[in-house]
Design a protein around this motif. Structure first.
Motif, PDB file in Angstrom:
ATOM      1  N   ARG B 486       0.884  -1.160   0.000  1.00 21.99           N
ATOM      2  CA  ARG B 486       0.000   0.000   0.000  1.00 21.99           C
ATOM      3  C   ARG B 486       0.915   1.201   0.000  1.00 21.99           C
ATOM      4  NH1 ARG B 486      -2.530   3.392   3.456  1.00 21.99           N
ATOM      5  NH2 ARG B 486      -1.902   2.335   5.359  1.00 21.99           N
ATOM      6  N   GLY B 490      -2.747   7.852  -0.801  1.00 25.25           N
ATOM      7  CA  GLY B 490      -4.151   7.553  -1.040  1.00 25.25           C
ATOM      8  C   GLY B 490      -5.066   8.644  -0.497  1.00 25.25           C
ATOM      9  N   ILE B 547      -2.356   7.893  -6.592  1.00 19.42           N
ATOM     10  CA  ILE B 547      -2.582   6.456  -6.448  1.00 19.42           C
ATOM     11  C   ILE B 547      -2.080   5.742  -7.692  1.00 19.42           C
ATOM     12  CG2 ILE B 547      -4.324   4.662  -6.181  1.00 19.42           C
ATOM     13  CD1 ILE B 547      -6.050   6.842  -4.760  1.00 19.42           C
ATOM     14  N   GLN B 553      -1.744  -2.713  -5.541  1.00 20.16           N
ATOM     15  CA  GLN B 553      -2.075  -1.979  -4.321  1.00 20.16           C
ATOM     16  C   GLN B 553      -3.232  -1.013  -4.478  1.00 20.16           C
ATOM     17  OE1 GLN B 553      -0.916   1.551  -3.003  1.00 20.16           O
ATOM     18  NE2 GLN B 553      -1.317   2.179  -5.122  1.00 20.16           N
ATOM     19  N   SER B 557      -5.332   0.860  -1.419  1.00 21.87           N
ATOM     20  CA  SER B 557      -5.138   2.291  -1.258  1.00 21.87           C
ATOM     21  C   SER B 557      -6.462   3.044  -1.374  1.00 21.87           C
ATOM     22  CB  SER B 557      -4.142   2.790  -2.316  1.00 21.87           C
ATOM     23  OG  SER B 557      -3.969   4.172  -2.206  1.00 21.87           O
TER      24      SER B 557
END
Lengths: 173, 780, 332
Positions: B486, B490, B547, B553, B557
């Motif tokens: 991650r 985000g 992102i 991921q 996220s």
């Protein structure tokens, strides 16, 4: 006379270099037909000409004067999807969606070939007039349409369901 | 646990997760949320009857099947000119002369751009060099007469039509002064331990070489994997225009926010002056980032004062977009008589360029694979003059598992042990290098379920035991693995309207994963709304978040960002509800979202709908934005997805042709959010793995440093006939440390697959092929 | 693509009249359009000959006359082709993809050019076929797909057609129309070995137009097949292919037609193997000896030595299948 595209007569391009694919995408703004390689190696540009599937990237538009071209836009529309389009959604027969119009047009052409009895590389009996809609027949006949996301199983399921073929894989021979 | 061992794990995480995390190591104690030790796990993990877990069909399906989803090369701009690129034909040197007169005089030509007239540009920010850096290659773009690789763009033609641009480009005549180039590993420039984000790709636990020497059973083997190309069916493209000093780019990218920031750096603009939109990406797999074509097109558009479409030819993709580098990997395994590993050595070499973000990190899967007293891992890299290598689906794991998991099969054979039993026997209790606990690890359960469903007990332990006519039949297995990632950055915004419907805005991407679909499911459950009441807007740099659609991921996220935005939204709703609401006086901790509104946790009768809250307040809409906290969960736990891959092959005894007849992937990836789209992602990875196993190879002609099979006829990817029905199952055990309990699923399918195929081929034929792909000539 | 003018020919005479020094005949376009886009072919005029005969007619003796513009699919699905010349139907459906077979014409298939990657790389590689005298980058480069028989120091390219392998085995005749009128040519003499003129794929003269392909009556062909070995299971060019027809009476080979694809600059009629088979017992030993005789002259390159063994094994397997003789197939 021009080319009939999805029922509409359109003018031939003045430049004979223009492929049927670029005529559709750049001049008619029918961008449902995709350009994946522009050299006949991926099938993304498959359209139907008088019902037969061809690669529009290798087709010079001027060669198709008077012919009737059906693209993905001509197969179904928002309110009334073609049954195969609906089956592609149901069976997740795509991911990114880029090869999808080519797969669908190809499958529509493919089924006609199968019904007509055109043999394929995996047809065991060349003399047979009726060819089984087996998984192997479908897979071989769709092999001209690459998919890089890996939606092959869903595509086969969608075709098999739509055209009433057996939905289970044949045992590997 | 050694200090060096700790280093590699930290390095591995940081490398993929971004610079900012290094800073955050110090902030572990600030860990604020449900993913931390002692924290309350994400409540959605326990939700059983919501939208999560339902096989919802893709919300963008109707557009995609009609060809109505617009891709980057399909946006029409008034007055648009078409670009065509000319590429260098030497690997290193300089342009001695470039004659563009004929091209300039050709019909329809608007502009011919070379290093002589290209605008001055700042160097492209290399991916991972900053939190929004996007460029796969940081070479200067058409700024000088230098040639850095064979295939580098050296001229761009703009014309009224693509046909005119391509023709004019063919009229450009260039002479080069060639210089000696490094185009083979043997003659490469330097050979050193590779680094990933400034830290060495190396780990040592104990003395593995000594342990290997002392081991009663050992396997020492060298596996080679070739270069690979992503070959998304949509070639890279952009349609872009300047409006004043603002640049609008319709791109095909896995990183809209990164691209906007990086383009601004290159053109000396404010980030807010670049707008990147990318609603549909026709396959990415790591390749759809910022490369030279977007920059060149924007430069040409500025010079010509025209909007520009640049659609790379298939060759163009090979010339300027990197692929996966080849690897040569030595794996040595030492084991005691019971099959317990005493030494794991995984070392090797892979080339990169001086301008690419990383060497192929093939030791990554070995880091947390098996328990062993000693471990030695190392990636050496050398520098070649070639197109920049880059991330391709499961960088590291895709090819690293080839060597590791084939070697495990070789060891099992030597021990006379079932290969699954050998793996189970070496299952680690904690991360073998970092010593951290696993957040959730159920690979044994995945193996048992997979083995039963696949019929593993029908496999003969003796190779070449089953023949049907010309066909030799065999089975093999291998472990798939990919880490949970991650990345920082985000963020998401939720906007409720007066009817109580929600829109989620997030700068995420759709390249086939089903982003809008899965995130609508997550948001609907989070908000207590029917699925139809939620829309997801994504694919635009104006939306919140930085992102990346990479590292498997994006779902985590975005999901966590939506969770944080939801928390903000609940607080805002309670404020708005005021004293006349059944919710009066309640704090955010005392309510939950359900049935289109908020209700008191233990007294469902205290409820007010979103529409009612907004209506009483006279609000047309209510928006709240949230940011995901730093990814501290990976500091506390070793977090990985796993899979048990089972393959049955048929190898033709006459011709050596291999056909994969059955394949099963049994996955442990946490909670599966949407079984329909997840199954497609697993299968997609596996199918790319079948290509890796049997046919994919970028042919790099070392004499000139030039890729020769730069098309889809000569670079083989699997066709329908190569793909059997692929069975996928999963444990569906939620990871308590991951948002929604879900780890990533986009890349794991390609890992382990190559080894499962190779191991099955060995079982079928008795042949152990260590040079990939396993072409028929190696089985004659 | 270099600019050109386009004309459609109503018949063969018109086509030949339109042809000039820089004209090319255009069939389905599946190879020529690609080569033009790569600027390897740069005709000034394209003469569209898809309006020529697309008929398949039975000849007096029981052979077939196939119009030059017959599409590949139409030829493969024709009942008489499937019954009398199954190897031809099988060869066609082993080639390319269905979409391409719907476009490609018989004449265009015959005149398609090599798929050598160095031939295709006009910008960055040397090729004597493309630019005579330039040199050949394939000889010491990637040459997995290249020739093991009949190559020259100037060129090691292979002819990529599947259909042509069957036509070579079937003793086909090509009908031509050219500046000097009409003539006929044995199919086996149409394609050339590269020698020191690799730019010439065939013996055709400028302006020569293929108007038809004639298959002789050939009862042996009713029992024939085509086997193709490639790097993926469909939609790939042949590494090796074998077209074979075999007649066995009382355990003895009485007649045979055998040709190989993927091994040479032209569809390779395996005459030496045919000689070694005729009159011999239909046994695996005979088949192996015949295959070995054909491949004795093979000169493999860096990447394609395996083809020598692969070609022999495939020949043995195909002959075994046709003779209904159990062959081990040499699986190592």
């Amino acid at each position: 006379m021009g080319i009939i595209v999805n029922g509409t007569d359109v003018a031939l391009p003045d430049d004979p270099r223009v492929s049927l694919l670029d005529l559709l995408r750049e001049r008619l703004r029918l961008s449902g037909t995709k350009k994946g390689c522009d050299q006949g190696a991926c099938g993304a540009c498959t359209v139907l000409v008088d019902g037969q599937r061809i690669l529009s990237c290798l087709a010079l538009a001027v060669q198709y004067e008077g012919r009737s071209v059906t693209t993905i836009e001509g197969l179904g529309d928002e309110g009334a999807l073609h049954p195969l389009q609906q089956a592609f959604i149901e069976h997740d027969g795509f991911q990114c969606g880029y090869c999808t119009p080519g797969q669908i047009c190809s499958a529509v052409g493919m089924i006609e070939e199968l019904r007509r009895g055109v043999p394929s590389h995996v047809t065991a009996d060349l003399a047979a007039t009726a060819i089984p809609h087996s998984r192997d027949e479908l897979r071989e006949r769709m092999s001209g349409n690459l998919c890089r996301c890996g939606a092959h199983n869903g595509i086969m399921d969608a075709i098999a369901e739509t055209y009433g073929a057996e939905t289970h894989a044949e045992a590997a021979e | 646990m050694s200090g060096e061992g700790k280093g590699i794990v930290d390095k591995g995480k940081e490398a993929v997760q971004g610079v900012a995390q290094t800073v955050m190591k110090k902030a572990v104690e600030l860990a604020p949320d449900s993913l931390m030790p002692g924290g309350r796990p994400d409540p959605l993990i326990r939700r059983q009857h919501g939208h999560i877990g339902k096989p919802v069909s893709r919300v963008d399906g109707p557009r995609k099947v009609r060809g109505a989803a617009p891709f980057a090369a399909e946006v029409a701009l008034d007055g648009m000119a078409y670009a065509s690129l000319a590429y260098s034909t030497i690997a290193k040197g300089r342009i001695a002369a470039i004659d563009t007169a004929a091209a300039e005089a050709a019909p329809g030509v608007v502009l011919v751009m070379t290093h002589r007239n290209a605008p001055r540009l700042n160097p492209p920010p290399r991916f991972l060099s900053g939190d929004k850096a996007a460029a796969g290659d940081d070479s200067p773009i058409m700024q000088d007469d230098r040639v850095r690789w064979n295939g580098e763009p050296v001229a761009l033609v703009l014309a009224e039509t693509q046909e005119q641009a391509d023709h004019a480009r063919s009229l450009i005549r260039i002479t080069y002064e060639e210089e000696p180039a490094a185009t083979t590993v043997a003659t490469a420039d330097g050979c050193e331990v590779g680094t990933f984000m400034g830290e060495p790709l190396r780990a040592v636990v104990g003395d593995a070489d000594a342990a290997l020497a002392a081991a009663p059973h050992k396997v020492e083997v060298v596996y080679r994997t070739p270069g690979h190309n992503h070959n998304a069916i949509e070639p890279h493209a952009a349609t872009l225009a300047w409006r004043g000093d603002e640049l609008f780019v319709h791109d095909a990218t896995q990183a809209v926010a990164h691209t906007a920031w990086s383009m601004a750096q290159i053109f000396g603009l404010e980030e807010s002056q670049v707008h990147v939109s990318s609603p549909f990406v026709g396959g990415g797999f790591g390749a759809k980032g910022l490369w030279q074509h977007q920059v060149l097109a924007a430069a040409a558009a500025r010079l010509a004062g025209r909007p520009v479409r640049i659609a790379l030819s298939r060759e163009g993709v090979y010339r300027i977009v990197g692929g996966r580098s080849p690897t040569e990997q030595r794996v040595a395994l030492g084991a005691d008589a019971d099959g317990r590993l005493t030494a794991i050595i995984h070392r090797g070499v892979t080339p990169k360029t001086r301008h690419s973000p990383m060497p192929e990190p093939f030791i990554l899967p070995t880091q947390s694979a098996y328990a062993s007293e000693t471990i030695a891992l190392e990636v050496k890299t050398c520098y070649l003059d070639m197109v920049a290598n880059t991330f391709m689906r499961a960088p590291g794991e895709a090819v690293g598992t080839v060597a590791l998991e084939c070697a495990m099969d070789e060891l099992a054979e030597q021990l006379g042990m079932d290969p699954i039993e050998l793996r189970i026997r070496n299952e680690p209790e904690k991360d073998p290098i970092s010593g951290r606990p696993f957040s959730s690890r159920n690979i044994v359960a995945a193996y048992r379920a997979g083995a039963e469903r696949f019929g593993w007990d029908r496999r003969s332990p003796t190779p070449r035991a089953r023949r049907e006519g010309e066909w030799l039949v065999g089975m093999g297995c291998a472990t798939a693995t990919y880490p949970y990632h991650r990345m920082p950055g985000g963020a998401a915004r939720i906007t409720l309207d007066a009817q109580g419907r929600a829109r989620v805005d997030v700068a995420a991407h759709e390249m086939g994963m089903g982003t809008a679909t899965a995130q609508a499911q997550v948001a609907a459950d989070r908000l207590g709304l029917p699925l139809e009441a939620v829309t997801v807007r994504y694919g635009d740099s104006s939306l919140p978040g930085v992102i990346l659609a990479g590292g498997s991921q994006q779902t985590a996220s975005v999901g966590l960002s939506v969770m944080m935005a939801h928390q903000e939204l609940v607080a805002e709703l309670l404020k708005l509800a005021g004293n006349d609401s059944p919710l009066a006086g309640l704090s955010a901790n005392e309510v939950e979202s359900a049935d289109g509104g908020l209700r008191k946790l233990d007294e469902p009768g205290h409820f007010e709908s979103y529409a009612s809250i907004l209506g009483r307040a006279g609000r047309g809409e209510l928006a709240a934005e949230g940011s995901a906290p730093m990814p501290l969960e990976t500091m506390h736990w070793s977090m990985h997805s796993h899979g048990a891959m089972f393959c049955e092959v048929r190898v033709n005894a006459v011709t050596g042709e291999t056909r994969v007849s059955r394949f099963l992937g049994s996955f442990d990836c946490g909670r599966i959010l949407n079984p329909k789209t997840a199954a497609s992602q697993f299968r997609g990875g596996i199918i790319m793995g079948l290509g890796l196993a049997l046919m994919e190879e970028t042919q790099f002609d070392e004499r000139k440093g030039r890729i020769m099979n730069r098309n889809l006829a000569d670079y083989h990817v699997p066709v329908h006939m190569d793909v059997p029905e692929i069975d996928v199952i999963w444990t569906d055990i939620p990871d308590p440390r991951a948002p929604m309990g879900a780890r990533g699923i986009g890349e794991i399918g390609i890992t382990g697959t190559g080894a499962a195929v190779a191991n099955a081929i060995h079982n079928a034929t008795g042949r152990r092929v260590r040079d990939f792909p396993i072409t028929l000539d190696q089985l004659l | 693509m270099t600019p050109f003018s386009y004309v459609r020919a109503a018949d063969a005479d018109a086509a030949v009249r339109h042809s000039g020094v820089d004209a090319k005949y255009l069939g389905g376009g599946t190879n020529l359009v690609d080569l033009m886009r790569e600027t390897i072919e740069r005709p000034g005029t394209l003469v569209d000959v898809t309006g020529l005969s697309a008929e398949i007619t039975e000849t007096d003796g029981g052979g077939l006359l196939i119009g030059a513009a017959v599409r590949n699919t139409a030829l493969a699905e024709h009942g008489l082709v499937r019954r009398r010349y199954p190897m031809l139907a099988r060869a066609i459906v082993a080639g390319a993809s269905p979409q391409i077979r719907n476009m490609a014409t018989v004449a265009g298939n015959i005149l398609q050019r090599t798929r050598c990657a160095y031939f295709y790389d006009r910008a960055g590689s040397r090729c004597n076929k493309r630019e005579p005298g330039q040199g050949c980058d394939a000889i010491d480069g990637f040459n997995r797909m290249h020739a093991i028989l009949g190559a020259s120091p100037a060129c090691v390219a292979t002819h990529p057609s599947d259909m042509c392998v069957a036509l070579a085995a079937l003793d086909a005749t090509v009908h031509l129309s050219g500046a000097d009128g009409e003539r006929r040519l044995p199919f086996a003499d149409l394609h050339r070995l590269p020698g020191d003129e690799p730019d010439r794929d065939t013996v055709l003269q400028p302006g020569d137009l293929i108007t038809a392909v004639e298959l002789p009556p050939l009862p042996i062909a009713a029992r024939s097949t085509y086997r193709k070995v490639r790097d993926r299971s469909s939609y790939a060019f042949a590494l090796v292919s074998v077209a074979a027809a075999l007649s066995v009476e009382n355990g003895t080979v009485t007649d045979v037609r055998l040709a190989l694809g993927g091994v040479a600059h032209k569809p390779w009629r395996a005459s030496k193997a045919e000689q070694a088979l005729c009159g011999q017992p239909a046994t695996e030993a005979t088949f192996r000896a015949a295959a070995a005789a054909e491949l004795a002259a093979a000169e493999p390159l860096r990447d394609n030595a395996f083809k020598v063994e692969l070609a022999q094994r495939t020949m043995v397997a195909v002959l075994g299948e046709l003779a209904e003789v159990e062959v081990l197939g040499g699986g190592a």
